[in-house]
Design a protein around this motif. Structure first.
Motif, short mmCIF file in Angstrom:
data_model
loop_
_atom_site.label_atom_id
_atom_site.label_comp_id
_atom_site.label_asym_id
_atom_site.label_seq_id
_atom_site.Cartn_x
_atom_site.Cartn_y
_atom_site.Cartn_z
N THR A 166 16.40 4.65 -5.44
CA THR A 166 17.00 5.97 -5.60
C THR A 166 17.93 5.90 -6.81
O THR A 166 19.07 5.42 -6.71
N GLY A 196 19.46 -2.82 -6.53
CA GLY A 196 20.00 -2.20 -5.33
C GLY A 196 21.30 -1.49 -5.62
O GLY A 196 22.00 -1.83 -6.60
N ALA A 197 21.63 -0.50 -4.80
CA ALA A 197 22.85 0.27 -5.04
C ALA A 197 23.47 0.71 -3.71
O ALA A 197 24.07 1.78 -3.62
N LYS A 211 21.80 6.82 -7.05
CA LYS A 211 22.84 5.95 -6.47
C LYS A 211 23.27 4.87 -7.47
O LYS A 211 24.44 4.51 -7.54
N ASN A 260 17.94 0.89 -8.98
CA ASN A 260 17.72 1.19 -7.57
C ASN A 260 16.54 2.13 -7.41
O ASN A 260 16.24 2.92 -8.30
N GLY A 266 25.72 -0.51 0.01
CA GLY A 266 27.07 -1.02 0.28
C GLY A 266 27.25 -2.45 -0.20
O GLY A 266 28.32 -2.81 -0.71
N ALA A 267 26.22 -3.27 -0.06
CA ALA A 267 26.34 -4.68 -0.44
C ALA A 267 26.60 -4.80 -1.94
O ALA A 267 27.42 -5.62 -2.38
N SER A 303 18.11 -4.55 0.58
CA SER A 303 17.74 -5.09 1.89
C SER A 303 16.22 -5.23 1.98
O SER A 303 15.68 -5.46 3.06
N ALA A 304 15.52 -5.11 0.82
CA ALA A 304 14.05 -5.17 0.82
C ALA A 304 13.54 -6.50 1.39
O ALA A 304 12.50 -6.54 2.06
P1 ATR Z 1 23.45 -2.69 2.34
O1 ATR Z 1 24.72 -2.53 3.11
O2 ATR Z 1 22.65 -3.91 2.70
O3 ATR Z 1 23.63 -2.54 0.87
P2 ATR Z 1 22.33 -0.06 2.28
O4 ATR Z 1 23.64 0.52 1.87
O5 ATR Z 1 21.50 0.67 3.32
O6 ATR Z 1 22.52 -1.51 2.87
O7 ATR Z 1 21.46 -0.28 0.96
C1 ATR Z 1 20.19 -0.85 0.99
C2 ATR Z 1 19.70 -1.03 -0.45
O8 ATR Z 1 18.42 -1.66 -0.44
C3 ATR Z 1 19.53 0.27 -1.22
O9 ATR Z 1 19.78 0.01 -2.58
C4 ATR Z 1 18.05 0.59 -0.96
O10 ATR Z 1 17.47 1.45 -1.92
P3 ATR Z 1 17.64 3.08 -1.72
O11 ATR Z 1 19.05 3.37 -2.10
O12 ATR Z 1 16.65 3.66 -2.66
O13 ATR Z 1 17.34 3.33 -0.27
C5 ATR Z 1 17.47 -0.80 -1.11
N1 ATR Z 1 16.15 -0.97 -0.46
C6 ATR Z 1 15.89 -1.06 0.85
N2 ATR Z 1 14.58 -1.26 1.08
C7 ATR Z 1 13.98 -1.31 -0.15
C8 ATR Z 1 12.64 -1.51 -0.60
N3 ATR Z 1 11.64 -1.69 0.25
N4 ATR Z 1 12.41 -1.50 -1.94
C9 ATR Z 1 13.42 -1.32 -2.82
N5 ATR Z 1 14.71 -1.12 -2.45
C10 ATR Z 1 14.99 -1.12 -1.14
#
Ligand code: ATR
Length: 275
Positions: free
Chosen positions: A153, A127-128, A156, A151, A130-131, A190-191
């Protein structure tokens, strides 16, 4: 008058923070008031200033307001500036707002509590958003031999790696770049909220590796359910929640509460509520 604190979020109904902070205050024999406040989605700054005008001394901030909290602070801690987000607000002299971020230290303290070594280890962060941005500085301060951020994406993750490259050996990319075995794998996406599993290779965990999900619930997350049979030891984000709360309590009250009894109480309440 009793010192007043709160947690701002939207939604906020299921927040465990009032329960946690009440337990901390009880433990150190202090009297505080700590409530959950739902701020309007377009009115976080107004809600904070109204709280301060009514005598509020500080607050926690959760989804979706950590960025707005960052923006309204008069002074920011170093770690909040690196995180680009604020989860703890403190009213200072002259009513000025000081912002800090205790999420990252919460994660690292939780790992230390469970005796999960980071120094010299290979760490994968999934993941990349805010968290994840919030945990990278404290994580790199433990001097792992390498942190790989992956990530969906890829750009990021690459950006994060470049933003934190001054603090240690950190690489970023898409899921296809994951290779080799890791000692600690942290799911910061947040998956889990939507029951999705990040696409990770089966051969991922080194001997005695840990899988950590920053989310938690009454049942193990899909990521932890996947990691268990692949040989990893499992941890969810409940301990991180308690540790970040303890650090916020310390910032407001200058006393560090013990987290072990609160961890236990919360785990029971989670089983009971099923949240
Ligand atoms: P947070 O504050 O929880 O970090 P966010 O900034 O919206 O929320 O980031 C959500 C993260 O979960 C991102 O890394 C997102 O990947 P993308 O940057 O590609 O969107 C990742 N994420 C959310 N749903 C996902 C899924 N179904 N599979 C893989 N990554 C997921």
């Amino acid at each position: 008058m009793t010192d007043r604190y709160c947690v701002f979020g939207n939604p906020i109904k299921h927040s465990k923070s009032p329960l946690i902070q009440a337990e901390f205050a009880h433990q150190v024999q202090q009297t505080i008031e700590y409530t959950a406040q739902e701020a309007p989605l377009d009115g976080f700054a107004g809600a904070w200033h109204a709280f301060v005008d009514a005598g509020g001394r500080g607050a926690n901030v959760t989804v979706p307001f950590k960025g707005e909290a960052f923006a309204l602070c008069d002074t920011l801690s170093h770690r909040a500036r690196r995180a680009g987000a604020v989860n703890t607000l403190i009213v200072g002299g002259n009513g000025r707002t000081y912002g800090d971020n205790t999420d990252g230290v919460g994660l690292v303290r939780d790992l230390a509590y469970h005796r999960v070594a980071l120094t010299g280890k290979r760490v994968l962060v999934v993941g990349a958003g805010g968290a994840v941005r919030g945990i990278l500085e404290p994580l790199l301060a433990e001097q792992p031999c390498e942190v790989v951020v992956v990530n969906r994406t890829a750009a990021k993750a690459e950006q994060l790696a470049s933003d934190f490259a001054d603090l240690g050996n950190i690489q970023g990319g898409g899921f296809e770049t994951v290779s080799g075995l890791f000692d600690v794998v942290i799911n910061g996406t947040s998956a889990s909220l939507s029951g999705d599993l990040p696409p990770l290779p089966d051969e991922l965990f080194a001997a005695n590796a840990w899988a950590y999900d920053m989310m938690y619930g009454s049942e193990p997350t899909v990521f932890l359910q996947w990691a268990g049979p692949r040989g990893a030891k499992l941890l969810d984000g409940l301990g991180m929640l308690v540790e970040q709360a303890a650090e916020s309590f310390f910032l407001w009250r200058n006393v560090r509460p013990e987290t072990a009894p609160v961890r236990e109480m919360l785990r029971h309440s989670l089983e009971f509520d099923g949240i």
